[in-house]
Design an enzyme around this catalytic site. Structure first.
Site, PDB file in Angstrom:
ATOM      1  N   ARG A  49     -20.011  21.339  -1.729  1.00 57.13           N
ATOM      2  CA  ARG A  49     -19.238  20.239  -1.160  1.00 57.13           C
ATOM      3  C   ARG A  49     -19.225  19.041  -2.118  1.00 57.13           C
ATOM      4  NH1 ARG A  49     -22.524  16.620  -0.882  1.00 57.13           N
ATOM      5  NH2 ARG A  49     -20.895  15.190  -0.198  1.00 57.13           N
ATOM      6  N   GLY A  50     -18.414  18.016  -1.733  1.00 60.21           N
ATOM      7  CA  GLY A  50     -18.267  16.841  -2.592  1.00 60.21           C
ATOM      8  C   GLY A  50     -17.064  17.063  -3.490  1.00 60.21           C
ATOM      9  N   ALA A  51     -16.154  16.076  -3.499  1.00 58.32           N
ATOM     10  CA  ALA A  51     -14.851  16.289  -4.143  1.00 58.32           C
ATOM     11  C   ALA A  51     -14.949  16.803  -5.588  1.00 58.32           C
ATOM     12  CB  ALA A  51     -14.042  15.000  -4.062  1.00 58.32           C
ATOM     13  N   ARG A  86     -10.043  23.980   0.273  1.00 61.29           N
ATOM     14  CA  ARG A  86     -10.179  22.722   1.041  1.00 61.29           C
ATOM     15  C   ARG A  86      -8.978  21.847   0.690  1.00 61.29           C
ATOM     16  NH1 ARG A  86     -15.825  19.777   1.832  1.00 61.29           N
ATOM     17  NH2 ARG A  86     -14.778  19.057   3.701  1.00 61.29           N
ATOM     18  N   ASP A 228     -12.127  11.133  -1.511  1.00 53.61           N
ATOM     19  CA  ASP A 228     -11.629  12.498  -1.743  1.00 53.61           C
ATOM     20  C   ASP A 228     -10.231  12.496  -2.317  1.00 53.61           C
ATOM     21  OD1 ASP A 228     -13.852  12.858   0.376  1.00 53.61           O
ATOM     22  OD2 ASP A 228     -13.491  14.830  -0.502  1.00 53.61           O
ATOM     23  N   ASN A 238     -11.559   9.577   2.785  1.00 53.98           N
ATOM     24  CA  ASN A 238     -12.973   9.890   2.551  1.00 53.98           C
ATOM     25  C   ASN A 238     -13.562  10.411   3.862  1.00 53.98           C
ATOM     26  OD1 ASN A 238     -15.268   9.963   0.755  1.00 53.98           O
ATOM     27  ND2 ASN A 238     -16.133   8.278   1.961  1.00 53.98           N
ATOM     28  N   LYS A 239     -14.810  10.789   3.808  1.00 52.40           N
ATOM     29  CA  LYS A 239     -15.477  11.371   4.975  1.00 52.40           C
ATOM     30  C   LYS A 239     -15.226  10.539   6.225  1.00 52.40           C
ATOM     31  CE  LYS A 239     -17.262  14.446   5.187  1.00 52.40           C
ATOM     32  NZ  LYS A 239     -16.550  15.660   5.623  1.00 52.40           N
TER      33      LYS A 239
HETATM   34  O1  MRU Z   1     -16.948  17.206   3.367  1.00 52.96           O
HETATM   35  P1  MRU Z   1     -17.668  16.718   2.147  1.00 52.96           P
HETATM   36  O2  MRU Z   1     -19.135  16.655   2.316  1.00 52.96           O
HETATM   37  O3  MRU Z   1     -17.229  17.495   0.919  1.00 52.96           O
HETATM   38  O4  MRU Z   1     -17.151  15.226   1.972  1.00 52.96           O
HETATM   39  C1  MRU Z   1     -17.590  14.487   0.866  1.00 52.96           C
HETATM   40  C2  MRU Z   1     -17.089  13.099   0.824  1.00 52.96           C
HETATM   41  O5  MRU Z   1     -16.369  12.646   1.683  1.00 52.96           O
HETATM   42  C3  MRU Z   1     -17.450  12.297  -0.391  1.00 52.96           C
HETATM   43  O6  MRU Z   1     -17.511  10.935  -0.085  1.00 52.96           O
HETATM   44  C4  MRU Z   1     -16.391  12.519  -1.488  1.00 52.96           C
HETATM   45  O7  MRU Z   1     -16.149  13.883  -1.652  1.00 52.96           O
HETATM   46  C5  MRU Z   1     -16.808  11.932  -2.782  1.00 52.96           C
HETATM   47  S1  MRU Z   1     -18.166  12.841  -3.511  1.00 52.96           S
HETATM   48  C6  MRU Z   1     -18.486  12.132  -5.013  1.00 52.96           C
END
Ligand code: MRU
Length: 339
Positions: A49-51, A86, A228, A238-239
């Site tokens: 996970r994480g963009a 995703r 994201d 974002n989340k």
């Molecule tokens: O669903 P996730 O855990 O992949 O969501 C992650 C986020 O929203 C982060 O803030 C974003 O991806 C930036 S990570 C450097």
């Protein structure tokens, strides 16, 4: 061939391995991924996970498959399946566009791998540049609130927002962090706390709904989050829960900053309204849905609304920290480095 290593991803002569982020912090379990479908499963479940990290893992998988002898249309079909894994974080599409162009131009397996390795190394550098730029916004002693996990687990380097925060700590600024637990999948409570503890940064974990009263008491000096996808007008996804923080920040006159690399900017998206928002499984909201720690507390068939992300409009953002520099008050696409 190069060996690559980050907190949650490794690539070597045997292929790609990922750290299962669903099991952290209680267990450190690595999975070897040899097929695109395996990686897609791990991306769906948020083991990966994480963009930036999603995009880098997908790029390295394409490279690995090329090295396994998969070529042309077959390789492109796997790349497209990875692209669909995703929908919100645009880093995935950006990285795969670059690989797709190289496959279309007849690149060899070695050249495809070289490109994926280059993307990985670039991301590490982008993280450090963002962290350096962000320091002008972080005063000594700042109490910083952050959401989700944007650290080394989510990138090839030190992270985006969390990278800037840990860098401030490394520079001896005496900062401390309020960590939103980040319902429903608890990336803050499980992952950001883990990273901050390792870096010995003072932090306190809060439930998401405690942020408002903390701000009202004057206990938050600034907010830093990741993204994201940043649209052309500066809106960003974002989340889920990020937008509420931005509204609260405005109500309490607290600076609200977003930290993201050029690979998160989507100049084809005119505004936040056009960013696709992933809807996720109802179980995640009916209770806690993590491997071996699942518990349902609502009626089993409770109707659920579960968007993984929300959109924060540009008018609520005090500044955008990119690898190219800081933009205060206004997002200027030509300075974002994505065109
Ligand atoms: O669903 P996730 O855990 O992949 O969501 C992650 C986020 O929203 C982060 O803030 C974003 O991806 C930036 S990570 C450097």
């Amino acid at each position: 061939m190069s060996n690559l290593s980050a907190t949650s991803l490794r690539y070597d002569v045997d292929g790609l391995s990922i750290l299962d982020q669903r099991l952290l912090p209680s267990e450190l379990v690595w999975h070897r991924c040899t097929t695109a479908n395996q990686l897609i499963g791990h991306i769906h479940s948020l083991a990966v996970r994480g963009a930036p990290l999603i995009g880098l893992a997908a790029a390295l998988m394409v490279a690995w498959r090329a090295r396994q002898g998969i070529q042309g249309a077959a390789l492109l079909a796997e790349l497209e399946a990875l692209r669909a894994s995703r929908p919100t974080a645009v880093n995935l599409m950006n990285y795969l566009d670059r690989l797709s162009a190289s496959i279309h131009s007849g690149a060899s397996a070695e050249q495809i791998e070289q490109l994926a390795v280059q993307l990985f190394e670039e991301d590490r550098d982008l993280c450090q540049r963002m962290a350096d730029h962000a320091q002008t916004l972080i005063p000594s002693g700042a109490r910083i609130l952050t959401h989700c996990n944007t650290g080394s687990l989510a990138t090839a380097g030190i992270g985006t927002a969390l990278g800037a925060i840990t860098e401030a700590h490394r520079r001896g600024k005496g900062i401390s962090v309020w960590v939103d637990e980040t319902r429903p999948l608890l990336q803050g409570g499980r992952l950001t706390t883990w990273e901050l503890a390792q870096a010995e940064v003072p932090y306190r974990l809060i439930c998401d709904n405690m942020a408002a009263s903390l701000m009202a008491k004057g206990e938050v000096d600034l907010i830093m989050v990741g993204a994201d996808r940043i649209a052309r007008n500066g809106d960003f996804a974002n989340k889920v829960g990020t937008y509420s923080l931005a509204v609260l920040a405005r109500a309490h006159d607290i600076p609200f900053y977003v930290v993201a690399p050029v690979t998160t900017v989507d100049l084809n998206c005119p505004s936040g309204d056009t960013i696709p928002i992933e809807q996720r499984a109802a179980e995640e909201v009916r209770g806690v849905s993590l491997p071996e720690r699942s518990l349902i507390w609502s009626p089993e068939q409770a109707e659920v609304y579960n968007p993984a992300f929300d959109v924060t409009p540009a008018r609520l953002i005090s500044g955008w920290v990119l690898d190219t520099g800081v933009m205060l008050e206004r997002f200027i696409p030509s300075q974002a480095g994505a065109e």
